[in-house]
Design a protein around this motif. Sequence first.
Motif, PDB file in Angstrom:
ATOM      1  N   GLU A 165       5.374   0.010   4.271  1.00  0.00           N
ATOM      2  CA  GLU A 165       4.436   0.052   3.143  1.00  0.00           C
ATOM      3  C   GLU A 165       5.073   0.796   1.969  1.00  0.00           C
ATOM      4  O   GLU A 165       4.404   1.547   1.246  1.00  0.00           O
ATOM      5  CB  GLU A 165       3.129   0.724   3.592  1.00  0.00           C
ATOM      6  N   THR A 209       5.994   4.957   3.696  1.00  0.00           N
ATOM      7  CA  THR A 209       5.620   4.671   2.323  1.00  0.00           C
ATOM      8  C   THR A 209       6.517   5.444   1.375  1.00  0.00           C
ATOM      9  O   THR A 209       7.170   6.410   1.772  1.00  0.00           O
ATOM     10  CB  THR A 209       4.122   4.951   2.075  1.00  0.00           C
ATOM     11  N   SER A 214      -4.943   0.134   3.247  1.00  0.00           N
ATOM     12  CA  SER A 214      -3.633   0.639   3.659  1.00  0.00           C
ATOM     13  C   SER A 214      -3.378   0.321   5.131  1.00  0.00           C
ATOM     14  O   SER A 214      -4.302   0.043   5.893  1.00  0.00           O
ATOM     15  CB  SER A 214      -3.579   2.157   3.458  1.00  0.00           C
TER      16      SER A 214
END
Length: 175
Positions: free
Chosen positions: A139, A165, A154
């Motif tokens: 992500e 991330t 998410s």
Amino acid sequence: MNTADHDRGVRLAEDLAARTWGAQRSFFLVNGSSSGNQAFLLASVSPGDEVVVGRDMHQSLLAALILTGARPVYVTPRLHPTLHVGLGLTVEDVTAVLDAHPAAKLLALTSPTYWGVASNQQEIVAAAHARDVAVYVDEAWGPHLGFHPRLPPSAMSCGAHGAVTSPHKLLCGLS
Ligand SMILES: Cc1ncc(COP(=O)(O)O)c(C=O)c1O
């Protein structure tokens, strides 16, 4: 050894990050999301394991897969008919591959993609869990997703086992 093992300030910040992004544990990374992809895959799969992965993955996820010695089983993203940009993975395509590979250990998604397209993670994660397959999400381009209800959900809120991330991409983290 992780920096946070001996630095209480870093550990506190990691715990706050975990709470913010909805994880049980968060690790700050040196060397970017690439090192997160490597760490998660090396920790979760072994040589010869099947990993179901989108063809739209970032090269760092492919490199991580190579390091593990696991075998990729590809899901092909649909392409936009005129722009030829990947449109992410569909739950139907992921489910078909999972059903054809019942021994798969992990489903690894890249969402949003480098082109800003988010897959329907809620349904994809549910389909993987229904088959006892863990889910990992790159992500890198979605550090902001949990902060507004009109954004796609998410990875962690969809029940992924892990995600990396990049606050240094879309938020204000230093590179
Ligand atoms: C989807 C995705 N994952 C991982 C990475 C690697 O990120 P980093 O440069 O922080 O290692 C990138 C970089 O562009 C990316 O686009």
